[in-house]
Design a protein around this motif. Structure first.
Motif, PDB file in Angstrom:
ATOM      1  N   ILE A  46       0.848  -1.189   0.000  1.00 17.71           N
ATOM      2  CA  ILE A  46       0.000   0.000   0.000  1.00 17.71           C
ATOM      3  C   ILE A  46       0.881   1.235   0.000  1.00 17.71           C
ATOM      4  N   ASP A  47       0.396   2.286  -0.616  1.00 15.74           N
ATOM      5  CA  ASP A  47       1.097   3.568  -0.610  1.00 15.74           C
ATOM      6  C   ASP A  47       0.870   4.222   0.741  1.00 15.74           C
ATOM      7  N   ILE A  48       1.932   4.825   1.286  1.00 19.56           N
ATOM      8  CA  ILE A  48       1.833   5.482   2.591  1.00 19.56           C
ATOM      9  C   ILE A  48       2.431   6.889   2.497  1.00 19.56           C
ATOM     10  N   SER A  49       2.178   7.685   3.509  1.00 17.04           N
ATOM     11  CA  SER A  49       2.702   9.044   3.574  1.00 17.04           C
ATOM     12  C   SER A  49       4.230   9.029   3.655  1.00 17.04           C
ATOM     13  N   ASP A  50       4.846   9.983   3.002  1.00 17.40           N
ATOM     14  CA  ASP A  50       6.309  10.114   3.090  1.00 17.40           C
ATOM     15  C   ASP A  50       6.762  10.540   4.480  1.00 17.40           C
ATOM     16  N   ASP A  51       5.832  10.969   5.302  1.00 11.95           N
ATOM     17  CA  ASP A  51       6.159  11.366   6.675  1.00 11.95           C
ATOM     18  C   ASP A  51       5.832  10.271   7.688  1.00 11.95           C
ATOM     19  N   ALA A  52       5.387   9.103   7.224  1.00 10.58           N
ATOM     20  CA  ALA A  52       5.042   8.005   8.138  1.00 10.58           C
ATOM     21  C   ALA A  52       6.264   7.595   8.958  1.00 10.58           C
ATOM     22  N   SER A  53       6.038   7.323  10.236  1.00 11.55           N
ATOM     23  CA  SER A  53       7.104   6.861  11.128  1.00 11.55           C
ATOM     24  C   SER A  53       6.590   5.699  11.950  1.00 11.55           C
ATOM     25  N   GLY A  54       7.493   4.756  12.227  1.00 16.22           N
ATOM     26  CA  GLY A  54       7.157   3.598  13.030  1.00 16.22           C
ATOM     27  C   GLY A  54       8.339   3.209  13.884  1.00 16.22           C
ATOM     28  N   THR A  55       8.421   1.951  14.228  1.00 15.45           N
ATOM     29  CA  THR A  55       9.541   1.432  15.006  1.00 15.45           C
ATOM     30  C   THR A  55      10.679   1.103  14.043  1.00 15.45           C
ATOM     31  N   VAL A  56      11.849   1.678  14.293  1.00 19.42           N
ATOM     32  CA  VAL A  56      13.018   1.416  13.448  1.00 19.42           C
ATOM     33  C   VAL A  56      13.630   0.083  13.860  1.00 19.42           C
ATOM     34  N   VAL A  57      13.748  -0.842  12.896  1.00 16.17           N
ATOM     35  CA  VAL A  57      14.333  -2.153  13.180  1.00 16.17           C
ATOM     36  C   VAL A  57      15.697  -2.332  12.517  1.00 16.17           C
TER      37      VAL A  57
END
Length: 156
Positions: A46-57
C-alpha cells in the motif's frame, strides 16, 4: 593461501554482522521485479505518507547526513514494514524496500522512490504486511544522488 584467509575472514565478519542484526553496507543486487509490482495495492503493498514513522528495526548511515531506515508499525489496521530515507536529503535521492519470501535468495524490489519534495524531506517506500515466517523478510536500501553510492540494511 593469504587470499583464501582474507576471503574466509570477510565471510565470517559478514555472517556475524548479519547474525547480530547489524546494518551492513552491501550492494543492492539485481531485483526480480519492477516498481510497478508494489504500487497502488499490487502484491499487497500500500502507498503510505512520506512522513510516516514507526519502530526502526534496521538503520544504515548513507553519509552526508542522510539515513535509510527499515521501519514497521500499524498502518490502516495491520502491521506493515517500509523503508524510509531522511536527513539532509536532496531531490533525486532514492529509497526502496526489498521483500523476500525465501530468506533472500530472490526478492521483489519495491521502488526506487525519489525524494521529490525539496531538500531535507523524507521519502518512504510502499508498505507491506509483516509475518512471523522466518523466510518472509525485508531490507531497506538507498542511493544518494550526489554521492553515487548504494547501501542496504541487513534483512529483517
Amino acid at each position: 593461501m593469504e587470499k583464501c584467509l582474507r576471503s574466509s575472514l570477510a565471510s565470517t565478519v559478514a555472517a556475524l554482522s548479519l547474525g547480530l542484526g547489524l546494518a551492513v553496507a552491501v550492494p543492492a543486487g539485481s531485483a526480480h521485479a519492477t516498481a510497478a509490482q508494489c504500487q497502488n495495492g499490487a502484491n499487497g503493498f500500500i502507498d503510505i505518507s512520506d512522513d510516516a514513522s514507526g519502530t526502526v528495526v534496521r538503520s544504515i548511515d548513507m553519509g552526508a547526513g542522510r539515513t535509510v531506515t527499515l521501519q514497521h508499525g500499524n498502518i490502516r489496521g495491520l502491521q506493515r514494514g517500509w523503508a524510509k530515507i531522511s536527513g539532509t536529503t536532496v531531490n533525486g535521492d532514492l529509497v526502496w524496500m526489498d521483500w523476500t519470501t525465501n530468506g533472500g535468495s530472490k526478492w521483489l524490489q519495491c521502488g526506487p522512490f525519489a525524494v521529490d519534495r525539496g531538500p531535507g524531506t523524507s521519502k518512504t517506500s510502499a508498505a507491506k504486511t509483516t509475518s512471523n515466517d522466518k523466510n518472509y523478510r525485508f531490507r531497506a536500501c538507498g542511493y544518494l544522488k550526489n554521492a553515487g553510492q548504494t547501501k542496504c540494511t541487513s534483512w529483517w
